[in-house]
Design an enzyme around this catalytic site. Structure first.
Site, PDB file in Angstrom:
ATOM      1  N   CYS A  44      18.602  -1.552   3.624  1.00  0.00           N
ATOM      2  CA  CYS A  44      17.905  -1.247   4.873  1.00  0.00           C
ATOM      3  C   CYS A  44      16.911  -2.377   5.135  1.00  0.00           C
ATOM      4  O   CYS A  44      16.961  -3.420   4.504  1.00  0.00           O
ATOM      5  CB  CYS A  44      17.238   0.121   4.844  1.00  0.00           C
ATOM      6  SG  CYS A  44      15.871   0.292   3.709  1.00  0.00           S
ATOM      7  N   CYS A  73      19.871  -2.743  11.724  1.00  0.00           N
ATOM      8  CA  CYS A  73      20.277  -2.836  10.323  1.00  0.00           C
ATOM      9  C   CYS A  73      20.614  -4.268   9.975  1.00  0.00           C
ATOM     10  O   CYS A  73      21.216  -4.974  10.781  1.00  0.00           O
ATOM     11  CB  CYS A  73      21.516  -1.982  10.076  1.00  0.00           C
ATOM     12  SG  CYS A  73      21.147  -0.285   9.717  1.00  0.00           S
ATOM     13  N   CYS A 119      19.953   2.353   7.610  1.00  0.00           N
ATOM     14  CA  CYS A 119      19.020   2.312   8.732  1.00  0.00           C
ATOM     15  C   CYS A 119      19.406   3.357   9.767  1.00  0.00           C
ATOM     16  O   CYS A 119      20.583   3.645   9.970  1.00  0.00           O
ATOM     17  CB  CYS A 119      19.043   0.939   9.397  1.00  0.00           C
ATOM     18  SG  CYS A 119      18.641  -0.392   8.263  1.00  0.00           S
TER      19      CYS A 119
END
Length: 159
Positions: A7, A87, A79
């Site tokens: 992430c 992301c 994400c």
């Protein structure tokens, strides 16, 4: 097989996923986590939640995807879509999937409301990780397209 949970900040979601995956993983599977712009700390509420769940927090840290200690076989981005979050895109030749989860660190309001956001992120990730472990054994080697499709389906499982 190495799984990278990726992430942006590597302080909450990817940390929750790494620790949970490793706590539940059968022999031969291991997770690591990283971020494209690491926060430099693990969110205290993520650590507290993992401790309540009986999952070890030893060695967890917010780290960059630059200089990973191993090359992953699978990269799973976690994400969410809140606040136009983008992301990171891992560029290596690996299997990729997206398991979007809203960032609990962005939750606001009462302590109970923030704790609920962390709990929801954890429960969602845990359900998806358990579904990952339920995929047929050796599917990644036997039928790579089916494996990739399974990973994508898992990304739609809700807590």
């Amino acid at each position: 097989m190495k799984v990278l949970f990726l992430c942006t900040g590597n302080s909450c979601r990817s940390i929750l996923a790494e620790a949970t995956f490793n706590a539940l993983a059968p022999h031969g599977l291991e997770a690591i986590s990283a971020g494209s712009r690491p926060a430099g700390y693990v969110h205290p509420r993520a650590l507290a939640l993992l401790a309540r769940e009986g999952i070890s927090t030893e060695g967890l840290s917010s780290k960059s995807w630059d200089g990973l200690p191993v090359t992953p076989d699978i990269v799973i981005t976690v994400c969410g879509s809140a606040a136009s979050e983008t992301c990171p895109a891992y560029l290596g030749p690996v299997v990729r999937a997206h398991w979007g989860v809203e960032d609990p660190a962005q939750a606001s309001g009462s302590d109970a409301r923030i704790d609920a956001a962390f709990e929801h992120a954890y429960r969602t990730l845990r359900a998806r990780i358990e579904a990952f472990f339920a995929l047929p054994e050796n599917l990644a080697r036997r039928d790579p397209p089916a494996f990739r499709a399974g990973l994508e389906r898992i990304g739609h499982i809700a807590a």
